[in-house]
Design an enzyme around this catalytic site. Structure first.
Site, PDB file in Angstrom:
ATOM      1  N   ARG A  28     -15.028   3.067  19.451  1.00  0.00           N
ATOM      2  CA  ARG A  28     -15.978   3.739  18.549  1.00  0.00           C
ATOM      3  C   ARG A  28     -15.393   3.775  17.143  1.00  0.00           C
ATOM      4  NH1 ARG A  28     -15.342   9.796  18.593  1.00  0.00           N
ATOM      5  NH2 ARG A  28     -13.206  10.179  19.269  1.00  0.00           N
ATOM      6  N   ASP A  49      -8.881   0.426  24.012  1.00  0.00           N
ATOM      7  CA  ASP A  49      -9.048   1.870  23.783  1.00  0.00           C
ATOM      8  C   ASP A  49      -8.664   2.593  25.060  1.00  0.00           C
ATOM      9  OD1 ASP A  49     -10.305   4.556  23.107  1.00  0.00           O
ATOM     10  OD2 ASP A  49     -11.064   3.419  21.417  1.00  0.00           O
ATOM     11  N   ASP A  70      -3.554   2.531  26.168  1.00  0.00           N
ATOM     12  CA  ASP A  70      -3.100   3.768  25.547  1.00  0.00           C
ATOM     13  C   ASP A  70      -1.924   3.355  24.655  1.00  0.00           C
ATOM     14  OD1 ASP A  70      -1.746   6.069  24.857  1.00  0.00           O
ATOM     15  OD2 ASP A  70      -2.011   7.039  26.795  1.00  0.00           O
ATOM     16  N   VAL A  71      -2.091   3.512  23.353  1.00  0.00           N
ATOM     17  CA  VAL A  71      -1.099   2.961  22.423  1.00  0.00           C
ATOM     18  C   VAL A  71       0.279   3.606  22.555  1.00  0.00           C
ATOM     19  CG1 VAL A  71      -2.796   2.173  20.728  1.00  0.00           C
ATOM     20  CG2 VAL A  71      -1.831   4.498  20.531  1.00  0.00           C
ATOM     21  N   ASN A  97      -5.335   0.652  14.807  1.00  0.00           N
ATOM     22  CA  ASN A  97      -6.345   1.555  14.266  1.00  0.00           C
ATOM     23  C   ASN A  97      -6.398   2.902  14.991  1.00  0.00           C
ATOM     24  OD1 ASN A  97      -9.206   2.195  13.108  1.00  0.00           O
ATOM     25  ND2 ASN A  97      -9.498   2.187  15.333  1.00  0.00           N
ATOM     26  N   TYR A 161      -0.305  15.321  10.930  1.00  0.00           N
ATOM     27  CA  TYR A 161      -1.106  14.137  10.586  1.00  0.00           C
ATOM     28  C   TYR A 161      -0.525  13.454   9.339  1.00  0.00           C
ATOM     29  CZ  TYR A 161      -5.348  11.324   9.793  1.00  0.00           C
ATOM     30  OH  TYR A 161      -6.241  10.283   9.613  1.00  0.00           O
ATOM     31  N   LYS A 165       1.044   9.655   9.078  1.00  0.00           N
ATOM     32  CA  LYS A 165       0.418   8.629   8.233  1.00  0.00           C
ATOM     33  C   LYS A 165       1.384   8.121   7.144  1.00  0.00           C
ATOM     34  CE  LYS A 165      -3.529   8.262  10.385  1.00  0.00           C
ATOM     35  NZ  LYS A 165      -3.835   7.036  11.128  1.00  0.00           N
ATOM     36  N   THR A 196     -17.233   8.650  10.599  1.00  0.00           N
ATOM     37  CA  THR A 196     -17.019   8.496  12.049  1.00  0.00           C
ATOM     38  C   THR A 196     -16.894   9.907  12.631  1.00  0.00           C
ATOM     39  OG1 THR A 196     -14.616   8.585  11.973  1.00  0.00           O
ATOM     40  CG2 THR A 196     -15.609   6.419  11.597  1.00  0.00           C
ATOM     41  N   THR A 204     -19.520  20.542   8.328  1.00  0.00           N
ATOM     42  CA  THR A 204     -20.248  20.284   7.073  1.00  0.00           C
ATOM     43  C   THR A 204     -19.528  20.807   5.836  1.00  0.00           C
ATOM     44  OG1 THR A 204     -22.136  20.829   8.465  1.00  0.00           O
ATOM     45  CG2 THR A 204     -22.602  20.337   6.176  1.00  0.00           C
TER      46      THR A 204
HETATM   47  P1  NAP Z   1     -12.487   7.937  15.800  1.00  0.00           P
HETATM   48  O1  NAP Z   1     -13.942   7.644  15.700  1.00  0.00           O
HETATM   49  O2  NAP Z   1     -12.027   9.233  16.351  1.00  0.00           O
HETATM   50  O3  NAP Z   1     -11.829   6.702  16.613  1.00  0.00           O
HETATM   51  C1  NAP Z   1     -10.494   6.692  17.009  1.00  0.00           C
HETATM   52  C2  NAP Z   1     -10.392   5.985  18.342  1.00  0.00           C
HETATM   53  O4  NAP Z   1      -9.011   5.943  18.759  1.00  0.00           O
HETATM   54  C3  NAP Z   1     -11.159   6.704  19.452  1.00  0.00           C
HETATM   55  O5  NAP Z   1     -11.904   5.821  20.245  1.00  0.00           O
HETATM   56  C4  NAP Z   1     -10.039   7.380  20.213  1.00  0.00           C
HETATM   57  O6  NAP Z   1     -10.336   7.699  21.566  1.00  0.00           O
HETATM   58  C5  NAP Z   1      -8.970   6.311  20.138  1.00  0.00           C
HETATM   59  N1  NAP Z   1      -7.678   6.818  20.595  1.00  0.00           N
HETATM   60  C6  NAP Z   1      -7.170   8.075  20.519  1.00  0.00           C
HETATM   61  N2  NAP Z   1      -5.983   8.166  21.126  1.00  0.00           N
HETATM   62  C7  NAP Z   1      -5.704   6.926  21.615  1.00  0.00           C
HETATM   63  C8  NAP Z   1      -4.618   6.375  22.342  1.00  0.00           C
HETATM   64  N3  NAP Z   1      -3.564   7.116  22.714  1.00  0.00           N
HETATM   65  N4  NAP Z   1      -4.661   5.059  22.660  1.00  0.00           N
HETATM   66  C9  NAP Z   1      -5.717   4.296  22.315  1.00  0.00           C
HETATM   67  N5  NAP Z   1      -6.786   4.759  21.640  1.00  0.00           N
HETATM   68  C10 NAP Z   1      -6.775   6.068  21.289  1.00  0.00           C
HETATM   69  O7  NAP Z   1     -11.819   7.857  14.355  1.00  0.00           O
HETATM   70  P2  NAP Z   1     -11.864   6.749  13.202  1.00  0.00           P
HETATM   71  O8  NAP Z   1     -12.328   7.399  11.970  1.00  0.00           O
HETATM   72  O9  NAP Z   1     -12.521   5.507  13.650  1.00  0.00           O
HETATM   73  O10 NAP Z   1     -10.288   6.527  13.044  1.00  0.00           O
HETATM   74  C11 NAP Z   1      -9.677   5.247  12.977  1.00  0.00           C
HETATM   75  C12 NAP Z   1      -8.385   5.369  12.185  1.00  0.00           C
HETATM   76  O11 NAP Z   1      -8.694   5.698  10.828  1.00  0.00           O
HETATM   77  C13 NAP Z   1      -7.432   6.460  12.678  1.00  0.00           C
HETATM   78  O12 NAP Z   1      -6.103   5.981  12.646  1.00  0.00           O
HETATM   79  C14 NAP Z   1      -7.608   7.571  11.661  1.00  0.00           C
HETATM   80  O13 NAP Z   1      -6.471   8.401  11.559  1.00  0.00           O
HETATM   81  C15 NAP Z   1      -7.879   6.782  10.400  1.00  0.00           C
HETATM   82  N6  NAP Z   1      -8.583   7.512   9.341  1.00  0.00           N
HETATM   83  C16 NAP Z   1      -9.833   8.008   9.534  1.00  0.00           C
HETATM   84  C17 NAP Z   1     -10.490   8.656   8.472  1.00  0.00           C
HETATM   85  C18 NAP Z   1     -11.896   9.180   8.584  1.00  0.00           C
HETATM   86  O14 NAP Z   1     -12.373   9.848   7.665  1.00  0.00           O
HETATM   87  N7  NAP Z   1     -12.641   8.905   9.612  1.00  0.00           N
HETATM   88  C19 NAP Z   1      -9.833   8.821   7.252  1.00  0.00           C
HETATM   89  C20 NAP Z   1      -8.549   8.313   7.101  1.00  0.00           C
HETATM   90  C21 NAP Z   1      -7.927   7.651   8.149  1.00  0.00           C
HETATM   91  P3  NAP Z   1     -10.568   9.288  21.942  1.00  0.00           P
HETATM   92  O15 NAP Z   1     -11.971   9.570  21.631  1.00  0.00           O
HETATM   93  O16 NAP Z   1     -10.243   9.348  23.412  1.00  0.00           O
HETATM   94  O17 NAP Z   1      -9.622  10.115  21.130  1.00  0.00           O
END
Ligand code: NAP
Length: 253
Positions: A28, A49, A70-71, A97, A161, A165, A196, A204
């Site tokens: 996702r 994933d 699982d990473v 990711n 976090y 990062k 996401t 909100t």
């Molecule tokens: P997301 O929709 O929560 O997707 C993250 C995915 O990683 C989920 O499917 C999650 O599964 C999976 N995951 C969690 N733990 C895992 C593990 N141990 N092994 C394998 N997969 C695992 O979030 P996203 O926004 O797409 O995030 C992608 C990346 O962007 C992340 O590294 C995040 O920190 C970074 N990021 C996001 C934002 C933002 O605003 N969205 C901003 C800056 C950086 P579960 O549902 O089971 O947890």
């Protein structure tokens, strides 16, 4: 979330032709968007994933393979990589990711939270780079893209976090320096507010505050990060390594 972007751009359909690309956390969010974008550009995509049903559905949609990964598990990394090499004979791109976000502060001193986030966000990226490095070194080419955050560029409240990062950003530069001689590139991408579940879960009020602090006045579609990731995976970025690319509408500018 502000005015939406026009992401219906011209797709270079052969930008990633013949490349085999593995994406973590691709069931996702940004990972799933990147799986679709890579497939549109001609890549063979390995979707991984811990969400098996959603991951399998994305893999089916993009005509790729799904692997549970699982990473945090070096054993699972090993077996997935063995299968990828046995099936495709190579690995051209890796997008580290997968990640999680949890609120915490140094005043909480929450060790369990710190360990959990470090395990997934930091150790998971280390594991992925370690698993891919030898394959890419031996084939004399490869591109690793590590997804950090604007939280890896400055401080903010969520201490675990932020630490994870910043670590991703640092490990990226270290790996880039070590692997450059083998034509293996390693770069980090630093998203701001991306639409996401990770962002939506903030609620909100926080989202409005974040978007209000973003000079572009909006959050971004996952594909807007994906476009940068596609560039880094492609040969168009052949001399880009050890770089950090911020995708945040000038939030931290
Ligand atoms: P997301 O929709 O929560 O997707 C993250 C995915 O990683 C989920 O499917 C999650 O599964 C999976 N995951 C969690 N733990 C895992 C593990 N141990 N092994 C394998 N997969 C695992 O979030 P996203 O926004 O797409 O995030 C992608 C990346 O962007 C992340 O590294 C995040 O920190 C970074 N990021 C996001 C934002 C933002 O605003 N969205 C901003 C800056 C950086 P579960 O549902 O089971 O947890």
């Amino acid at each position: 979330m502000g005015q939406s972007a026009n992401t219906d751009q011209l797709v270079h359909t052969d930008q990633l032709a013949k490349k085999v690309i593995l994406i973590t956390g691709a069931a996702r969010g940004q990972g799933a968007a990147e799986a679709r974008q890579a497939a549109e550009r001609g890549a063979t995509v390995v979707v991984t994933d811990v969400l098996d049903d959603a991951g399998t559905a994305v893999a089916k949609e993009v005509g790729g393979q799904y692997h549970r990964l699982d990473v945090t598990s070096s054993g699972e990394w090993r077996s997935v990589m063995e299968d990828v090499v046995a099936t495709h004979g190579r690995l051209d791109g890796l997008v580290n990711n997968a990640g999680i976000f949890r609120h915490d502060s140094i005043l909480d001193g929450n060790e369990d939270n710190f360990r959990l986030i470090t395990e997934i966000n930091q150790y998971g990226v280390f594991n992925g780079m370690a698993a891919a490095a030898h394959i890419m070194k031996d084939q004399g080419a490869g591109s690793i893209v590590n997804i950090s955050s604007v939280a890896g560029m400055r401080g903010q409240r969520a201490v675990a976090y932020v630490a994870s990062k910043w670590a991703v950003r640092g490990m990226t530069k270290s790996a880039a320096s070590q692997l450059a001689r083998y034509n293996v590139r390693v770069n980090s991408v630093h998203p701001g507010a991306i639409e996401t579940d990770m962002l939506f879960d903030l609620g909100t009020e926080t989202i409005d505050r974040l978007v209000g602090a973003t000079p572009m006045g909006r959050s971004a579609k996952p594909e807007e990060v994906g476009n940068v990731v596609m560039f880094l995976l492609s040969d168009e970025s052949s001399y880009v390594t050890g770089a950090e690319i911020v995708v945040d509408g000038a939030l931290i500018a």
